[in-house]
Motif scaffolding. Structure first.
Motif, PDB file in Angstrom:
ATOM      1  N   LEU A  43     101.811  58.763 143.308  1.00 41.60           N
ATOM      2  CA  LEU A  43     100.969  59.193 142.200  1.00 41.60           C
ATOM      3  C   LEU A  43      99.525  58.740 142.388  1.00 41.60           C
ATOM      4  O   LEU A  43      98.591  59.358 141.862  1.00 41.60           O
ATOM      5  N   GLY A  44      99.327  57.650 143.144  1.00 42.58           N
ATOM      6  CA  GLY A  44      97.982  57.136 143.348  1.00 42.58           C
ATOM      7  C   GLY A  44      97.060  58.133 144.024  1.00 42.58           C
ATOM      8  O   GLY A  44      95.857  58.153 143.754  1.00 42.58           O
ATOM      9  N   VAL A  45      97.603  58.955 144.922  1.00 40.75           N
ATOM     10  CA  VAL A  45      96.782  59.965 145.592  1.00 40.75           C
ATOM     11  C   VAL A  45      96.862  61.308 144.887  1.00 40.75           C
ATOM     12  O   VAL A  45      96.195  62.265 145.281  1.00 40.75           O
ATOM     13  N   ALA A  46      97.696  61.382 143.825  1.00 37.37           N
ATOM     14  CA  ALA A  46      97.876  62.645 143.099  1.00 37.37           C
ATOM     15  C   ALA A  46      97.349  62.567 141.676  1.00 37.37           C
ATOM     16  O   ALA A  46      97.616  63.469 140.870  1.00 37.37           O
ATOM     17  N   GLY A  47      96.602  61.476 141.367  1.00 41.68           N
ATOM     18  CA  GLY A  47      96.136  61.298 139.993  1.00 41.68           C
ATOM     19  C   GLY A  47      95.297  62.453 139.489  1.00 41.68           C
ATOM     20  O   GLY A  47      95.522  62.977 138.387  1.00 41.68           O
ATOM     21  N   LEU A  48      94.320  62.888 140.283  1.00 42.94           N
ATOM     22  CA  LEU A  48      93.465  63.994 139.857  1.00 42.94           C
ATOM     23  C   LEU A  48      94.251  65.298 139.777  1.00 42.94           C
ATOM     24  O   LEU A  48      93.999  66.129 138.896  1.00 42.94           O
ATOM     25  N   ASP A  49      95.214  65.488 140.678  1.00 44.39           N
ATOM     26  CA  ASP A  49      96.069  66.677 140.614  1.00 44.39           C
ATOM     27  C   ASP A  49      96.952  66.644 139.376  1.00 44.39           C
ATOM     28  O   ASP A  49      97.219  67.689 138.766  1.00 44.39           O
ATOM     29  N   ALA A  50      97.436  65.427 139.007  1.00 41.83           N
ATOM     30  CA  ALA A  50      98.287  65.305 137.820  1.00 41.83           C
ATOM     31  C   ALA A  50      97.528  65.654 136.549  1.00 41.83           C
ATOM     32  O   ALA A  50      98.101  66.226 135.603  1.00 41.83           O
ATOM     33  N   VAL A  51      96.234  65.312 136.489  1.00 34.33           N
ATOM     34  CA  VAL A  51      95.412  65.674 135.321  1.00 34.33           C
ATOM     35  C   VAL A  51      95.400  67.185 135.141  1.00 34.33           C
ATOM     36  O   VAL A  51      95.559  67.702 134.017  1.00 34.33           O
ATOM     37  N   ASP A  52      95.226  67.917 136.231  1.00 32.79           N
ATOM     38  CA  ASP A  52      95.198  69.379 136.151  1.00 32.79           C
ATOM     39  C   ASP A  52      96.573  69.965 135.871  1.00 32.79           C
ATOM     40  O   ASP A  52      96.706  70.919 135.095  1.00 32.79           O
ATOM     41  N   ARG A  53      97.624  69.374 136.474  1.00 32.10           N
ATOM     42  CA  ARG A  53      98.968  69.942 136.318  1.00 32.10           C
ATOM     43  C   ARG A  53      99.495  69.758 134.903  1.00 32.10           C
ATOM     44  O   ARG A  53     100.084  70.670 134.324  1.00 32.10           O
ATOM     45  N   PHE A  54      99.290  68.550 134.341  1.00 32.29           N
ATOM     46  CA  PHE A  54      99.863  68.249 133.032  1.00 32.29           C
ATOM     47  C   PHE A  54      98.846  68.331 131.894  1.00 32.29           C
ATOM     48  O   PHE A  54      99.204  68.090 130.735  1.00 32.29           O
TER      49      PHE A  54
END
Length: 454
Positions: A43-54
């Motif tokens: 999740l540390g490298v996917a934080g910005l992607d998680a903001v957009d996804r969720f």
């Protein structure tokens, strides 16, 4: 041989033999921990992607990691008890099943709630790995190898973090969220099969004694936890872990990438390179710290306080340096953050000599709670402060100093008592090591060899 002449590094009676078999078994166990770290830090490298996804803000994003770590920390004492009672193999296999299901669930999570549940399941499985690996090392290697084996386990964990930084990040931007997380879940299946087929809890001839009937039930569990907690070494280990682990973990687990990209104005590629520097520094410093502590036990306190002081100084410089810090200062910060993980492992070296073998899992659980509790506090504080200050990272990251100050105060309070009890135990163990029982003389009487003989 006199008590004073017993070598500090001598193998104790009943110590496991170590050797190639120990390395092989430990490698199987630590591979499970390696994969757990990949999943934990993905999740540390996917934080910005998680903001957009969720479609969430900073506070909600931090909740992913907070919930994962809350489950992890809450499971530490139960997992310690499970390892003491069930053995390493069963606990590692259960952990592999749970964290693989969590990673797979996160890949297909359609909304924020299901994503949270998946991270909680992942945290539950992850919680079962590190204590099991520490126990596996204690069962297979001589006691004098304990500090180095523990640091080596931490290095393997950082290697898993490196995989997240270098591989998962690129997969996310190459094949997308679902394929990246679902594909990585296959690693969990691999280590589960290998563990089931190959792992043994202990070498032959070193089986732990069967658990007495009196050592079962809730009353005994409470007594086990209370006895472990009463040892100042257990508490000092917990506060050591609390004070040293969180600066690097919070940076790698969630907030490092957003801080470097949004506050410092770096590209994602450059920010990823700096995260990699933290991990590489951790690997190097882990080897250095492990050797220092194995050779000079007195180095533990200076290493802890030195690491905390250097971390606080570098964060103060970065946060106070104009709008953005120069690259050389950011590199220096990441190099120092790399020492936080090895310093946190010193907590286990305070707790290990304070507790008998039957309480080692419980003691490790208590120590491990410390760092992850600090991480949860800081993850939440940064998320709340970012939302309250319109994403002012310099204000939000000042929470680091408050958490460090709390940890250092408790470390200093417990330090002298722990070291005094260690010295008392060492003196006692040396006397017991040279004690020679009475021998039957040919005439039927008893005789005792002269003091000081082998």
């Amino acid at each position: 041989m006199t008590a004073q002449s017993v070598p500090a590094r001598a193998t104790l009676p009943g110590d496991p033999p170590g050797g190639r078999a120990a390395v092989a078994m430990w490698s199987v166990g630590v591979s499970v921990y390696f994969v757990a770290i990949i999943f934990r830090t993905s999740l540390g490298v996917a934080g910005l992607d998680a903001v957009d996804r969720f479609h969430v803000g900073a506070s909600a994003l931090s909740t992913f990691s907070i919930l994962q770590l809350l489950v992890y920390a809450g499971m530490q004492i139960p997992v310690g008890l499970m390892v003491d009672r069930m053995g390493t193999k069963k606990v590692l296999c259960l952990g592999a099943v749970l964290f693989t299901l969590g990673q797979l669930g996160f890949a297909f999570s359609p909304n924020y709630t299901s994503g949270l549940l998946s991270r909680a399941l992942l945290g539950c499985g992850d919680a079962m790995t590190f204590i099991s690996v520490l126990r596996l090392g204690n069962r297979w290697f001589p006691a004098r190898r304990g500090p180095f084996v523990g640091q080596l386990a931490g290095l393997v964990g950082m290697a898993g973090n490196l995989v997240s930084t270098l591989v998962i990040a690129r997969l996310l931007h190459g094949i997308g969220w679902t394929a990246a997380f679902a594909g990585s879940a296959g690693l969990g299946v691999v280590v589960l099969v290998v563990t089931l087929l190959l792992l043994k809890d202990h070498p032959e001839g070193h089986e732990p004694p069967p658990l007495p009937a009196a050592h079962r039930g809730a009353a005994y569990v409470r007594a086990q936890i209370a006895a472990t907690w009463r040892e100042p070494g257990s508490r000092l280990g917990m506060w050591t872990h609390f004070t040293t682990q969180f600066p690097a973990m919070v940076f790698l687990l969630l907030w490092g990438m957003p801080f470097l990209v949004e506050q410092q104005g770096l590209s994602r590629g450059t920010a990823g390179d700096l995260l990699t520097v933290v991990i590489l520094s951790n690997i190097v410093m882990g080897l250095v710290y492990g050797q220092l502590i194995a050779r000079h036990h007195g180095a533990r306190v200076p290493l802890v306080l030195g690491t905390v002081g250097a971390t606080a100084l570098l964060w103060a410089l970065v946060l106070s340096w104009g709008d953005t810090a120069p690259m050389w200062l950011l590199v220096l910060l990441t190099l120092v953050l790399g020492a936080c993980g090895p310093a946190s492992m010193i907590g286990f070296d305070f707790a290990r000599p304070a507790n008998p073998p039957e309480r080692q899992g419980t003691a490790s659980g208590i120590v491990n709670i410390g760092g992850f509790t600090a991480c949860m506090i800081l993850l939440l504080a940064i998320g709340v402060l970012l939302d309250a200050t319109d994403d002012d990272y310099r204000v939000a990251f000042c929470a680091i100093f408050a958490v460090e100050a709390l940890g250092v105060s408790q470390f200093l309070r417990l330090r002298a008592r722990t070291l005094r009890r260690e010295r008392d135990r060492l003196t006692t163990s040396k006397v017991e090591a040279v004690h020679v029982p009475q021998q039957r003389s040919p005439s039927g009487g008893t005789s005792r060899p002269e003091a000081g003989t082998d």
